[in-house]
Design a protein around this motif. Structure first.
Motif, PDB file in Angstrom:
ATOM      1  N   PRO A   1     -37.141 -19.776 -36.900  1.00  0.00           N
ATOM      2  CA  PRO A   1     -38.491 -19.388 -36.453  1.00  0.00           C
ATOM      3  C   PRO A   1     -38.950 -20.132 -35.200  1.00  0.00           C
ATOM      4  O   PRO A   1     -39.917 -20.897 -35.218  1.00  0.00           O
ATOM      5  CB  PRO A   1     -39.364 -19.727 -37.666  1.00  0.00           C
ATOM      6  N   ILE A   2     -38.218 -19.930 -34.102  1.00  0.00           N
ATOM      7  CA  ILE A   2     -38.570 -20.552 -32.820  1.00  0.00           C
ATOM      8  C   ILE A   2     -38.420 -19.531 -31.704  1.00  0.00           C
ATOM      9  O   ILE A   2     -37.701 -18.538 -31.841  1.00  0.00           O
ATOM     10  CB  ILE A   2     -37.693 -21.796 -32.512  1.00  0.00           C
ATOM     11  N   LEU A   3     -39.107 -19.791 -30.588  1.00  0.00           N
ATOM     12  CA  LEU A   3     -39.040 -18.919 -29.414  1.00  0.00           C
ATOM     13  C   LEU A   3     -38.949 -19.793 -28.169  1.00  0.00           C
ATOM     14  O   LEU A   3     -39.741 -20.720 -27.991  1.00  0.00           O
ATOM     15  CB  LEU A   3     -40.283 -18.034 -29.322  1.00  0.00           C
ATOM     16  N   PHE A   4     -37.991 -19.505 -27.300  1.00  0.00           N
ATOM     17  CA  PHE A   4     -37.854 -20.248 -26.051  1.00  0.00           C
ATOM     18  C   PHE A   4     -38.779 -19.614 -25.008  1.00  0.00           C
ATOM     19  O   PHE A   4     -38.527 -18.531 -24.500  1.00  0.00           O
ATOM     20  CB  PHE A   4     -36.407 -20.209 -25.554  1.00  0.00           C
ATOM     21  N   GLU A   5     -39.864 -20.306 -24.706  1.00  0.00           N
ATOM     22  CA  GLU A   5     -40.784 -19.839 -23.669  1.00  0.00           C
ATOM     23  C   GLU A   5     -40.208 -20.042 -22.272  1.00  0.00           C
ATOM     24  O   GLU A   5     -40.475 -19.264 -21.345  1.00  0.00           O
ATOM     25  CB  GLU A   5     -42.105 -20.611 -23.734  1.00  0.00           C
TER      26      GLU A   5
ATOM     27  N   GLY B   1     -18.292 -33.680 -23.227  1.00  0.00           N
ATOM     28  CA  GLY B   1     -17.116 -33.064 -22.643  1.00  0.00           C
ATOM     29  C   GLY B   1     -17.188 -31.552 -22.520  1.00  0.00           C
ATOM     30  O   GLY B   1     -17.936 -31.014 -21.714  1.00  0.00           O
ATOM     31  N   ASP B   2     -16.417 -30.857 -23.348  1.00  0.00           N
ATOM     32  CA  ASP B   2     -16.320 -29.404 -23.265  1.00  0.00           C
ATOM     33  C   ASP B   2     -17.320 -28.670 -24.161  1.00  0.00           C
ATOM     34  O   ASP B   2     -17.223 -27.451 -24.319  1.00  0.00           O
ATOM     35  CB  ASP B   2     -14.909 -28.945 -23.663  1.00  0.00           C
ATOM     36  N   THR B   3     -18.238 -29.382 -24.763  1.00  0.00           N
ATOM     37  CA  THR B   3     -19.168 -28.700 -25.644  1.00  0.00           C
ATOM     38  C   THR B   3     -20.144 -27.831 -24.848  1.00  0.00           C
ATOM     39  O   THR B   3     -20.378 -28.045 -23.670  1.00  0.00           O
ATOM     40  CB  THR B   3     -19.977 -29.689 -26.510  1.00  0.00           C
ATOM     41  N   HIS B   4     -20.715 -26.851 -25.522  1.00  0.00           N
ATOM     42  CA  HIS B   4     -21.667 -25.931 -24.915  1.00  0.00           C
ATOM     43  C   HIS B   4     -23.046 -26.157 -25.532  1.00  0.00           C
ATOM     44  O   HIS B   4     -23.167 -26.709 -26.619  1.00  0.00           O
ATOM     45  CB  HIS B   4     -21.274 -24.476 -25.192  1.00  0.00           C
ATOM     46  N   ASN B   5     -24.068 -25.655 -24.838  1.00  0.00           N
ATOM     47  CA  ASN B   5     -25.368 -25.626 -25.502  1.00  0.00           C
ATOM     48  C   ASN B   5     -25.410 -24.399 -26.419  1.00  0.00           C
ATOM     49  O   ASN B   5     -24.703 -23.421 -26.206  1.00  0.00           O
ATOM     50  CB  ASN B   5     -26.514 -25.590 -24.490  1.00  0.00           C
ATOM     51  N   SER B   6     -26.213 -24.465 -27.456  1.00  0.00           N
ATOM     52  CA  SER B   6     -26.343 -23.329 -28.372  1.00  0.00           C
ATOM     53  C   SER B   6     -27.186 -22.249 -27.697  1.00  0.00           C
ATOM     54  O   SER B   6     -28.274 -22.541 -27.198  1.00  0.00           O
ATOM     55  CB  SER B   6     -27.007 -23.770 -29.676  1.00  0.00           C
ATOM     56  N   PRO B   7     -26.723 -21.013 -27.646  1.00  0.00           N
ATOM     57  CA  PRO B   7     -27.467 -19.951 -26.952  1.00  0.00           C
ATOM     58  C   PRO B   7     -28.871 -19.764 -27.516  1.00  0.00           C
ATOM     59  O   PRO B   7     -29.072 -19.758 -28.742  1.00  0.00           O
ATOM     60  CB  PRO B   7     -26.614 -18.707 -27.194  1.00  0.00           C
ATOM     61  N   CYS B   8     -29.838 -19.599 -26.626  1.00  0.00           N
ATOM     62  CA  CYS B   8     -31.228 -19.387 -27.054  1.00  0.00           C
ATOM     63  C   CYS B   8     -31.327 -18.185 -27.986  1.00  0.00           C
ATOM     64  O   CYS B   8     -32.057 -18.209 -28.986  1.00  0.00           O
ATOM     65  CB  CYS B   8     -32.128 -19.155 -25.840  1.00  0.00           C
ATOM     66  N   GLU B   9     -30.600 -17.108 -27.652  1.00  0.00           N
ATOM     67  CA  GLU B   9     -30.698 -15.877 -28.443  1.00  0.00           C
ATOM     68  C   GLU B   9     -30.218 -16.088 -29.875  1.00  0.00           C
ATOM     69  O   GLU B   9     -30.792 -15.547 -30.820  1.00  0.00           O
ATOM     70  CB  GLU B   9     -29.879 -14.769 -27.771  1.00  0.00           C
ATOM     71  N   GLN B  10     -29.149 -16.899 -30.028  1.00  0.00           N
ATOM     72  CA  GLN B  10     -28.648 -17.193 -31.369  1.00  0.00           C
ATOM     73  C   GLN B  10     -29.688 -17.963 -32.174  1.00  0.00           C
ATOM     74  O   GLN B  10     -29.939 -17.661 -33.344  1.00  0.00           O
ATOM     75  CB  GLN B  10     -27.364 -18.012 -31.256  1.00  0.00           C
ATOM     76  N   LEU B  11     -30.278 -18.980 -31.543  1.00  0.00           N
ATOM     77  CA  LEU B  11     -31.257 -19.795 -32.247  1.00  0.00           C
ATOM     78  C   LEU B  11     -32.499 -18.985 -32.606  1.00  0.00           C
ATOM     79  O   LEU B  11     -33.037 -19.099 -33.714  1.00  0.00           O
ATOM     80  CB  LEU B  11     -31.647 -21.005 -31.387  1.00  0.00           C
ATOM     81  N   GLU B  12     -32.955 -18.150 -31.673  1.00  0.00           N
ATOM     82  CA  GLU B  12     -34.138 -17.323 -31.946  1.00  0.00           C
ATOM     83  C   GLU B  12     -33.868 -16.312 -33.058  1.00  0.00           C
ATOM     84  O   GLU B  12     -34.768 -15.986 -33.844  1.00  0.00           O
ATOM     85  CB  GLU B  12     -34.561 -16.596 -30.671  1.00  0.00           C
ATOM     86  N   ALA B  13     -32.634 -15.820 -33.126  1.00  0.00           N
ATOM     87  CA  ALA B  13     -32.295 -14.835 -34.151  1.00  0.00           C
ATOM     88  C   ALA B  13     -32.217 -15.443 -35.543  1.00  0.00           C
ATOM     89  O   ALA B  13     -32.502 -14.781 -36.544  1.00  0.00           O
ATOM     90  CB  ALA B  13     -30.962 -14.160 -33.807  1.00  0.00           C
ATOM     91  N   LYS B  14     -31.866 -16.733 -35.608  1.00  0.00           N
ATOM     92  CA  LYS B  14     -31.624 -17.367 -36.904  1.00  0.00           C
ATOM     93  C   LYS B  14     -32.805 -18.183 -37.425  1.00  0.00           C
ATOM     94  O   LYS B  14     -32.946 -18.360 -38.629  1.00  0.00           O
ATOM     95  CB  LYS B  14     -30.392 -18.276 -36.818  1.00  0.00           C
TER      96      LYS B  14
END
Length: 576
Positions: A427-431, A412-425
């Motif tokens: 040890p992953i990088l969105f290529e 429904g109204d859910t969002h995806n988690s922002p790449c920048e938030q995940l990368e900041a928290k």
């Protein structure tokens, strides 16, 4: 004797907007105070107001499948405690999957609302906790391995918190400070609902507000019945399938629905859906009811707010116990949300034969959601991260293309988690995070596009993905073609593993430099691809939505070197 003012049209409209405002404020306060990204960023929760006897008054927009879960929790609590067992200041809690219809990660807090000693309503909040104990990753086969189970209990009695219950919960979760933060946020949400609803009641009167709510439900019922009458009477059936249950790889799980329409009433029969499975894709009876109600509302009153029980008085749902959407204990429930989306799609598919102008082709129907855990290289602490939900393609409609990169219907109204938030928290990088060329089903109106994410590990991580609909690709309608299915794989030591039986990864270890690749499916097409204007196809190619090869083979459109339409070749190809 004091004369009670009836709820006229003006008061009804005031209350209608009032209950919407209450649930919106509950939603905002939960987001502002939650500790986990899945709540404050992804919005994986729903809040609601209910009548004293548990009828839905207003659902704060969130996960559509919660439409029945919270109401059934409130009704179960009324039956369990009885009116005499409730008092002002009580807050109740449960995560019983067979009552909520979902998994143990969904904690539901509810608060009875009293005005001058009389129960006049309920405020409730169901939200996702990333961890509730249990097995980490892999496929569970019974509820006992999935985490702590909290029966119908009082978190707070007459304003006094049950601290022993809090300590039991704290002991059973891996990151207790975050779980306790989310617990407090949910308590804030239901207290907000209580406070604001009481303000409404005290300003306009308890009986007057109750009468206005009944008017709202009657109006919703009338709108749903009127729209239902416009659907031709008849019996409509459709079938689809799920790839497998995650446990027996490759064994398809059949989905079959029957819709009976007569006059201003509809029956949605889910009797022939697959029996509950050994893997963890089951959901409880509340979800079977939700599947039917979500499909019915989409077809009859999609813009009628607030979402309330009046909209469903003209709907009958047949859902026997023991199916994948009405499972009984001890069925595993951890990935409860996946199958219901395809059930809703299949109900709409059945009715597309009767009302093609009000239905859509199938969508990607999965979160394509990765759970990542490990030890943080920054502070040496254990973490659990959620990558997604990834947006995908929605089905085309009679009057337009499907939407691209949009979360699946269950969310429904859910969002995806922002790449920048995940990368900041973590040890992953969105290529890479982009739309997926050629994923939308060809048609007069093209299906929406899926997405592609390439997530590189910057250190050792463990990944768990349980995606569906790799083989049951999103179907088209009215001559439209299917879109591409969901696809999940890895790139290890620079080599991508393309030879996978399904879109599921079980506790896949990745080292620094390896990558997880998530590809969501596209939506199905609507109408014959040869009816799509050639210039529209050429524009799709320029935008990168469609390749020149698919333009030629599926749409019959030949392009010249500069990207313009070769009119003669296109006319000849389409005529042939």
């Amino acid at each position: 004797m004091k004369t009670r003012r009836k709820a006229d049209a003006v008061l009804t409209e005031i209350v209608r907007n009032g209950v919407l405002a209450v649930t919106e404020e509950m939603k905002s306060n939960l987001m502002r105070t939650a500790y986990n990204m899945i709540i404050y960023e992804a919005l994986d929760f729903t809040v609601g107001l209910f009548t004293a006897d548990g009828k839905t008054v207003s659902i704060g927009m969130g996960l559509p499948s919660f439409i029945r879960g919270m109401a059934n929790v409130v009704k179960a609590e009324l039956e369990h405690f009885g009116p005499a067992g409730l008092e002002p200041g009580d807050i109740l809690v449960t995560n019983d999957a067979y009552t909520t219809g979902s998994h143990l990660n969904h904690f539901t807090f509810s608060m009875p609302i009293f005005e001058r000693g009389k129960l006049c309503g309920w405020a409730a909040c169901m939200a996702h906790w990333p961890d509730v104990g249990g097995t980490l990753g892999g496929v569970t086969t019974d509820i006992y391995s999935e985490g702590i189970q909290i029966p119908l209990m009082k978190y707070q009695k007459a304003g006094v918190v049950n601290q022993e219950l809090v300590e039991i919960i704290r002991m059973n979760v891996r990151i207790p400070e975050r779980a306790m933060g989310d617990l407090r946020a949910q308590v804030i949400a239901v207290k907000t609902g209580e406070r604001r609803f009481l303000e409404l009641v005290r300003r306009y009167g308890r009986e007057e507000v109750a009468a206005a709510i009944e008017n709202i439900m009657n109006n919703s019922e009338a709108a749903a019945r009127a729209r239902t009458r416009t659907i031709p009477d008849g019996t409509y059936e459709a079938e689809s399938f799920m790839d497998d249950d995650g446990f027996t790889v490759g064994q398809r799980v059949p989905i079959k629905v029957r819709v009976l329409k007569k006059g201003d009433e509809m029956t949605i029969d889910l009797s022939e859906i697959s029996p509950q499975v050994q893997g963890f894709f089951n959901s409880g009876p509340s979800t079977g009811q939700s599947c039917a109600q979500v499909a019915y509302k989409c077809l009859t009153s999609p813009t009628d707010y607030p979402v309330n029980d009046g909209s469903f008085r003209s709907l009958k749902v047949i859902v026997p116990k023991g199916t994948v959407v009405s499972a009984i204990k001890p069925a595993a429930m951890r990935w409860w949300m996946t199958f219901p989306m395809t059930v809703v799609d299949t109900v709409i598919k059945a009715l597309s034969k009767a009302i093609p102008e009000r239905t859509a082709a199938a969508h990607h129907a999965d979160l394509v959601f990765a759970l990542i855990h490990g030890i943080s290289p920054r502070d040496g602490r254990f973490y659990i991260a959620a990558c997604g939900p990834a947006g995908g393609g929605w089905g085309a409609r009679f009057n337009g293309d499907g939407m691209s990169g949009v979360v699946c219907s269950n969310d429904g109204d859910t969002h995806n988690s922002p790449c920048e938030q995940l990368e900041a928290k973590y040890p992953i990088l969105f290529e890479r995070f982009c739309l997926r060329t050629d994923s939308g089903g060809p048609g007069r109106h093209r299906g929406g596009l899926g997405t592609e994410q390439v997530v590189r590990a910057l250190g050792p991580i463990t990944v768990d993905v349980q995606a569906e609909r790799m083989h049951c690709a999103p179907w088209g309608i009215q001559g439209g073609m299917e879109g591409k299915g969901n696809h999940v794989t890895t790139r290890i030591d620079g080599k991508e593993d393309m030879d996978r039986a399904n879109a599921k990864l079980r506790n896949q270890r990745l080292k620094a430099g390896d990558a997880l690749i998530l590809r969501t499916g596209g939506g199905g097409g609507f109408g014959s691809p040869h009816e799509r204007p050639a210039e529209a196809v050429a524009n799709d190619v320029r935008q990168g939505y469609v390749s020149a090869e698919v333009a030629r083979t599926a749409y019959g459109v030949t392009l010249q070197a500069d990207g313009s339409v070769d009119v003669a070749a296109t006319r000849a190809a389409r005529k042939k």
